[in-house]
Scaffold this motif. Structure first.
Motif, PDB file in Angstrom:
ATOM      1  N   UNK A 387       0.876  -1.171   0.000  1.00  0.00           N
ATOM      2  CA  UNK A 387       0.000   0.000   0.000  1.00  0.00           C
ATOM      3  C   UNK A 387       0.909   1.217   0.000  1.00  0.00           C
ATOM      4  N   UNK A 388       1.059   1.843  -1.188  1.00  0.00           N
ATOM      5  CA  UNK A 388       1.989   2.961  -1.286  1.00  0.00           C
ATOM      6  C   UNK A 388       3.401   2.499  -0.976  1.00  0.00           C
ATOM      7  N   UNK A 389       4.053   3.161  -0.034  1.00  0.00           N
ATOM      8  CA  UNK A 389       5.421   2.816   0.329  1.00  0.00           C
ATOM      9  C   UNK A 389       5.487   1.628   1.272  1.00  0.00           C
ATOM     10  N   UNK A 390       4.355   1.219   1.834  1.00  0.00           N
ATOM     11  CA  UNK A 390       4.346   0.154   2.831  1.00  0.00           C
ATOM     12  C   UNK A 390       4.265  -1.225   2.178  1.00  0.00           C
ATOM     13  N   UNK A 391       4.825  -2.221   2.862  1.00  0.00           N
ATOM     14  CA  UNK A 391       4.775  -3.607   2.425  1.00  0.00           C
ATOM     15  C   UNK A 391       4.645  -4.500   3.644  1.00  0.00           C
ATOM     16  N   UNK A 392       3.826  -5.523   3.568  1.00  0.00           N
ATOM     17  CA  UNK A 392       3.728  -6.504   4.640  1.00  0.00           C
ATOM     18  C   UNK A 392       3.880  -7.911   4.085  1.00  0.00           C
ATOM     19  N   UNK A 393       4.337  -8.793   4.958  1.00  0.00           N
ATOM     20  CA  UNK A 393       4.462 -10.207   4.659  1.00  0.00           C
ATOM     21  C   UNK A 393       3.292 -10.933   5.310  1.00  0.00           C
ATOM     22  N   UNK A 394       2.639 -11.777   4.554  1.00  0.00           N
ATOM     23  CA  UNK A 394       1.427 -12.436   5.031  1.00  0.00           C
ATOM     24  C   UNK A 394       1.765 -13.730   5.782  1.00  0.00           C
ATOM     25  N   UNK A 395       0.801 -14.297   6.506  1.00  0.00           N
ATOM     26  CA  UNK A 395       1.027 -15.610   7.119  1.00  0.00           C
ATOM     27  C   UNK A 395       1.458 -16.666   6.105  1.00  0.00           C
ATOM     28  N   UNK A 396       0.926 -16.597   4.893  1.00  0.00           N
ATOM     29  CA  UNK A 396       1.336 -17.547   3.856  1.00  0.00           C
ATOM     30  C   UNK A 396       2.815 -17.400   3.537  1.00  0.00           C
ATOM     31  N   UNK A 397       3.291 -16.164   3.472  1.00  0.00           N
ATOM     32  CA  UNK A 397       4.730 -15.933   3.261  1.00  0.00           C
ATOM     33  C   UNK A 397       5.541 -16.669   4.320  1.00  0.00           C
ATOM     34  N   UNK A 398       5.132 -16.535   5.562  1.00  0.00           N
ATOM     35  CA  UNK A 398       5.917 -17.124   6.645  1.00  0.00           C
ATOM     36  C   UNK A 398       5.922 -18.644   6.583  1.00  0.00           C
ATOM     37  N   UNK A 399       4.802 -19.248   6.172  1.00  0.00           N
ATOM     38  CA  UNK A 399       4.796 -20.705   5.988  1.00  0.00           C
ATOM     39  C   UNK A 399       5.778 -21.110   4.898  1.00  0.00           C
ATOM     40  N   UNK A 400       5.750 -20.385   3.784  1.00  0.00           N
ATOM     41  CA  UNK A 400       6.676 -20.708   2.686  1.00  0.00           C
ATOM     42  C   UNK A 400       8.128 -20.616   3.151  1.00  0.00           C
ATOM     43  N   UNK A 401       8.419 -19.635   3.987  1.00  0.00           N
ATOM     44  CA  UNK A 401       9.794 -19.483   4.472  1.00  0.00           C
ATOM     45  C   UNK A 401      10.163 -20.592   5.451  1.00  0.00           C
ATOM     46  N   UNK A 402       9.222 -20.972   6.310  1.00  0.00           N
ATOM     47  CA  UNK A 402       9.482 -22.053   7.247  1.00  0.00           C
ATOM     48  C   UNK A 402       9.775 -23.369   6.527  1.00  0.00           C
ATOM     49  N   UNK A 403       9.200 -23.540   5.322  1.00  0.00           N
ATOM     50  CA  UNK A 403       9.362 -24.790   4.579  1.00  0.00           C
ATOM     51  C   UNK A 403      10.594 -24.792   3.665  1.00  0.00           C
ATOM     52  N   UNK A 404      11.371 -23.734   3.640  1.00  0.00           N
ATOM     53  CA  UNK A 404      12.539 -23.665   2.748  1.00  0.00           C
ATOM     54  C   UNK A 404      13.472 -24.865   2.914  1.00  0.00           C
ATOM     55  N   UNK A 405      13.697 -25.397   4.131  1.00  0.00           N
ATOM     56  CA  UNK A 405      14.597 -26.567   4.240  1.00  0.00           C
ATOM     57  C   UNK A 405      14.162 -27.782   3.428  1.00  0.00           C
ATOM     58  N   UNK A 406      12.886 -27.840   3.020  1.00  0.00           N
ATOM     59  CA  UNK A 406      12.430 -28.959   2.178  1.00  0.00           C
ATOM     60  C   UNK A 406      12.914 -28.837   0.734  1.00  0.00           C
ATOM     61  N   UNK A 407      13.355 -27.652   0.304  1.00  0.00           N
ATOM     62  CA  UNK A 407      13.738 -27.457  -1.096  1.00  0.00           C
ATOM     63  C   UNK A 407      14.831 -28.438  -1.511  1.00  0.00           C
ATOM     64  N   UNK A 408      14.553 -29.256  -2.499  1.00  0.00           N
ATOM     65  CA  UNK A 408      15.508 -30.214  -3.065  1.00  0.00           C
ATOM     66  C   UNK A 408      16.034 -31.212  -2.043  1.00  0.00           C
ATOM     67  N   UNK A 409      15.376 -31.341  -0.916  1.00  0.00           N
ATOM     68  CA  UNK A 409      15.745 -32.358   0.072  1.00  0.00           C
ATOM     69  C   UNK A 409      15.144 -33.709  -0.333  1.00  0.00           C
TER      70      UNK A 409
END
Length: 524
Positions: A387-409
């Motif tokens: 929204x304009x200059x502001x940016x937020x990360x959603x709960x979905x973003x945080x789940x995707x980040x928590x799952x990064x260790x699964x990448x190519x594992x």
């Protein structure tokens, strides 16, 4: 983007609820993880994203223009979005659509920006855009992000020559008409784009074709899609426009009619929508709406099983991959916003959809090799809102980040000894989902989701075939299912360190709060 028939899912839930071996009311179960039976890799491309020219996804989302002096940007793309997506290690980004792809003519988006023609976005709000974000902008962005581009080619209103020229423009490194044009537009070396969608939703906005007609169209286009990158022995990946949810006939026709050497993947689209006429609110939903949304989301497992079974009949060696290149929650737009822009908030419910769906994809790693959450910024189940200059990360973003260790594992087979259920007004769903993987250094990652709206469930994780060392864990949850991050409270929902577990005799016992995602990393 498509219609959805829920009858088969209602039937499967009925059978599930009536199974006599289920012990409702239990609060404890064992998850058996078999490290000795590992054989499939979880492709990092399962964690892909989608950037359609839709609403405020590209314009006023990713792209704010090079002349913008109030929002820090690189070649017009917001720096905060670039850094946020880098932190997710996004493996691929699909563009320019979606429905928009089959009205997009790529040559409108190259050359001097002031000379580019405008286009009316007939699918999403009827807005006029100036094509200031085109092929160079997108592919250069992918280079900055360190991600693979996935281009969806115009089959609905385009031509075979147009698609063939686009591939030559992006991938030809020698002397050719399109390579010459690319150089004139400022890009010397080719981008070597690997992933190419041959149309999008051909059964709907991509042309309202029958499966038989599209199979003929696909073969024609694929014939002229030449791989110009001689240094890449893999070549380009050709992706057929696949089925909508439970349209199994579409998959069967394509598997029958397409030559195995002409197709590398079939797409599948499935949204967690309970009623296409009234999708319900994104925030002010009740438990009934939550339950029904999760019912449709969890049906992804049945969909993949059934589509895979058909593919196995014709391709037992599993050479053709399944790409779920559109998935996620879809609700009514936020009040007061353009109905064609599909802007919606992102609550803990969306975190439940994300965690459970990613577990499903991981567990089907043998056939599912790519997926694309819809969509990246300001549209549907977005990971980022601006929204304009502001940016937020959603709960979905945080789940995707928590799952990064699964990448190519390496996927570790896992199963619950007893299913625990989430019950509501006489209906039941599996309360828990899980997936497990092992990275190259031996670390075991276990992602757990409890969708139950009220009950804490305890899981005893039994790790077979590996040792259990130090355990670190993160938790994502909130006080209410309807909670979300907004521009006044951007960190209302963020992952926190999780300690509500014990380790004894090689078993990790975890207490999962209601509507929570927990990811554990177990050191060898």
């Amino acid at each position: 983007m498509h219609s959805f028939h829920r009858t088969i899912f209602r039937a499967s839930i009925f059978l599930f609820c009536c199974a006599p071996f289920l012990l409702t009311g239990q609060s404890r179960t064992t998850l058996v993880v078999d490290a000795g039976a590992a054989e499939h890799q979880i492709s990092r491309h399962i964690y892909g994203h989608f950037a359609e020219h839709l609403g405020r996804n590209i314009y006023d989302g990713f792209f704010v223009g090079e002349e913008n002096r109030t929002i820090p940007n690189t070649a017009g793309v917001r720096n905060d979005i670039i850094e946020a997506l880098k932190a997710l290690s996004i493996p691929n980004l699909r563009w320019p659509g979606g429905c928009f792809a089959d009205t997009y003519h790529w040559m409108d988006g190259i050359g001097p920006k002031e000379d580019r023609p405008t286009i009316v976005n007939q699918w999403w709000g009827g807005v006029t855009e100036d094509n200031s974000f085109g092929t160079h902008d997108f592919l250069n962005l992918c280079e900055v992000l360190g991600t693979e581009p996935y281009l969806s080619a115009n089959v609905g209103s385009g031509t075979v020559q147009e698609v063939a020229d686009w591939i030559q423009y992006t991938n030809h490194g020698g002397e050719s008409p399109m390579a010459k044009l690319r150089r004139e537009n400022g890009r010397e070396e080719p981008w070597n784009v690997k992933y190419w969608g041959v149309g999008n939703e051909a059964w709907g906005c991509g042309g309202n074709m029958t499966a038989e007609f599209y199979a003929d169209v696909y073969r024609r286009y694929a014939t002229f899609m030449q791989d110009w990158n001689q240094e890449d022995s893999v070549g380009i990946v050709k992706i057929a426009s696949g089925a909508s949810s439970n349209d199994y006939n579409w998959t069967r026709v394509l598997m029958q009619d397409l030559k195995l050497n002409m197709v590398d993947a079939l797409a599948l689209h499935h949204y967690s929508v309970t009623d296409w006429e009234d999708k319900g609110p994104s925030v002010e939903f009740d438990e009934n709406q939550y339950f029904e949304t999760m019912e449709v989301a969890l049906a992804m497992d049945t969909l993949i099983e059934n589509h895979t079974a058909i593919m196995d009949e014709y391709d037992p060696e599993k050479r053709i991959a399944l790409y779920v290149d559109e998935w996620g929650g879809w609700y009514n737009v936020e009040p007061g916003t353009n109905p064609g822009f599909l802007y919606q908030q992102n609550t803990i419910r969306d975190a439940m959809i994300a965690g459970a769906t990613l577990n499903i994809f991981n567990n089907h790693a043998e056939r599912v090799k790519m997926a694309n959450l819809a969509q990246a910024v300001n549209v549907l189940q977005a990971v980022i809102l601006t929204e304009g200059e502001q940016m937020i990360l959603t709960p979905t973003y945080h789940v995707m980040k928590m799952y990064v260790p699964h990448h190519d594992a390496t996927l570790l087979p896992s199963s619950f000894e007893t299913e625990l259920t989430y019950s509501y007004e006489g209906k039941s769903l599996p309360a828990l989902s899980a997936s497990a993987s092992r990275s190259d250094d031996g670390t075991v990652t276990i992602s757990l989701v409890n969708i139950d709206a009220s009950e804490t469930h305890t899981v005893d994780i039994q790790l077979n075939g590996t040792t259990t060392g130090a355990v670190n864990a993160q938790l994502l949850t909130s006080d209410q299912l309807q909670d979300y991050n907004d521009f006044d409270a951007p960190d209302r929902i963020v992952p926190v360190a999780f300690t509500d577990f014990t380790v004894a005799n090689g078993t990790v016992s975890v207490k999962l709060p209601p509507y929570s995602v927990v990811v554990l990393e177990v050191q060898p």
